[in-house]
Structures are given as structure tokens and as C-alpha cells.
Design a protein around this motif. Structure first.
Motif, PDB file in Angstrom:
ATOM      1  N   ASP A   9       0.829  -1.198   0.000  1.00  0.00           N
ATOM      2  CA  ASP A   9       0.000   0.000   0.000  1.00  0.00           C
ATOM      3  C   ASP A   9       0.868   1.254   0.000  1.00  0.00           C
ATOM      4  N   LEU A  10       0.476   2.221  -0.837  1.00  0.00           N
ATOM      5  CA  LEU A  10       1.146   3.514  -0.827  1.00  0.00           C
ATOM      6  C   LEU A  10       0.624   4.314   0.350  1.00  0.00           C
ATOM      7  N   LYS A  11       1.487   5.120   0.937  1.00  0.00           N
ATOM      8  CA  LYS A  11       1.112   5.921   2.088  1.00  0.00           C
ATOM      9  C   LYS A  11       0.952   7.379   1.655  1.00  0.00           C
ATOM     10  N   PRO A  12      -0.243   7.950   1.880  1.00  0.00           N
ATOM     11  CA  PRO A  12      -0.416   9.370   1.566  1.00  0.00           C
ATOM     12  C   PRO A  12       0.371  10.218   2.569  1.00  0.00           C
ATOM     13  N   THR A  19      -0.761  16.508  -0.926  1.00  0.00           N
ATOM     14  CA  THR A  19      -0.648  15.091  -0.582  1.00  0.00           C
ATOM     15  C   THR A  19      -0.104  14.307  -1.764  1.00  0.00           C
ATOM     16  N   ASP A  21       1.683  10.281  -2.747  1.00  0.00           N
ATOM     17  CA  ASP A  21       1.642   8.892  -2.282  1.00  0.00           C
ATOM     18  C   ASP A  21       3.019   8.280  -2.419  1.00  0.00           C
ATOM     19  N   LYS A  72      -3.013   4.487  -9.776  1.00  0.00           N
ATOM     20  CA  LYS A  72      -4.313   5.149  -9.694  1.00  0.00           C
ATOM     21  C   LYS A  72      -5.321   4.563 -10.687  1.00  0.00           C
TER      22      LYS A  72
END
Length: 169
Positions: A9-12, A19, A21, A72
């Protein structure tokens, strides 16, 4: 969203009100369309902060030549190409959303290549001057002048000039 290189998972992360990612597994970062412009030049503080943040991650051994999917846009393969005409940094860009993926260290390299704002205008002027004085452009201009009655050619030349002007500035 998932990291296109590692699948985690990418972290915002909010940097200066924007923001982005990031992948804590490989140190990559995804920018939505036009966000990179707020981070690219060395004088932009938020870009320096993001580079420092990303340096804490140690990327695993990755095949950077492998095409990746946009984090995305589900199932859309990103184009791998040079970010600028200097041909120093390859990045992955989504043909659908225009998002850009930078692998570990690529953002820092980009920031070292992009001229600072004060020099950008001068660089554009120098490019335009070189282009307008090039033998190829002079030949093209002469050919147009020889056909002054050809309205379509004149319109084409005007379109070319407008296009080049927009590219430079």
C-alpha cells in the motif's frame, strides 16, 4: 493505491499542503497530474523535504526497465520515457491520468537538473534564439517566403510559431 514496484500500500503524505503517495518499501513516489511542478525545482522547499523523507527508505533490488501499472488507474500500463530533453532521468507516466511515478532517487536527480525559476525564462529565450537561427528553420522560413501567396502555408507557419512559443514559455 498499491506501489507499482512492490505491491504494498502507498502511504499518503502531506508535504506543504499537497498530498503525494509514497512507497515506504521502495522509496518511490506518485504525483497526480501537475503536482510535480510544486516539487521539481531546487528552490522549492517542499521538494527538498520530500527528498529527505524518501532517503530514509532503502529500495530493494528492482528491475527499473520493467513496465509498471499506474497505481491510480487500474490495469493501465505506464509509459517509461525521459522526463526532459536532457535525457538524464526516465520516469513512468500514466497515459490516462497523467500521473507520474518516480523511483527511488529520481526526484532528487530531477531537482538537480531543473533550472531554478529565475533561470527558466532565460533558458527558454536561449532555446528560442537557437531554434530561430538554426539552418533548418531558416530553410523552412525561406521556403514559406518563396510561396507568399500560399495562404495555407502561411497559416501553417503561424501555427508552428505559436506552438513553439507555447512550448518555450
Amino acid at each position: 493505491m498499491k506501489c507499482p514496484r512492490t505491491g504494498v500500500d502507498l502511504k499518503p503524505v502531506n508535504i506543504g499542503g499537497i498530498t503525494v503517495d509514497i512507497s515506504e518499501k521502495c522509496g518511490g513516489v506518485f504525483f497526480d497530474h501537475d503536482e510535480i511542478e510544486k516539487f521539481d525545482q531546487k528552490t522549492k522547499i517542499r521538494g527538498g523535504l520530500l527528498v529527505q523523507h524518501l532517503k530514509q527508505f532503502t529500495p530493494p533490488s528492482l528491475d527499473l526497465n520493467k513496465h509498471i501499472n499506474c497505481p491510480k488507474c487500474s490495469g493501465v500500463v505506464m509509459d517509461r520515457s525521459f522526463y526532459s530533453s536532457k535525457n538524464k532521468i526516465e520516469v513512468d507516466k500514466c497515459p490516462s491520468c497523467a500521473g507520474i511515478w518516480f523511483d527511488f532517487g529520481e526526484l532528487e536527480k530531477l531537482r538537480n537538473l531543473i533550472p531554478v525559476s529565475a533561470g527558466s525564462y532565460k533558458t527558454g529565450q536561449q532555446f528560442e534564439e537557437r531554434l530561430l537561427n538554426s539552418p533548418a528553420y531558416q530553410e523552412y522560413k525561406t521556403a514559406l517566403d518563396d510561396n507568399a501567396d500560399d495562404t495555407a502555408r502561411r497559416e501553417k507557419a503561424d501555427q508552428l510559431h505559436l506552438f513553439l512559443f507555447n512550448c518555450i514559455y
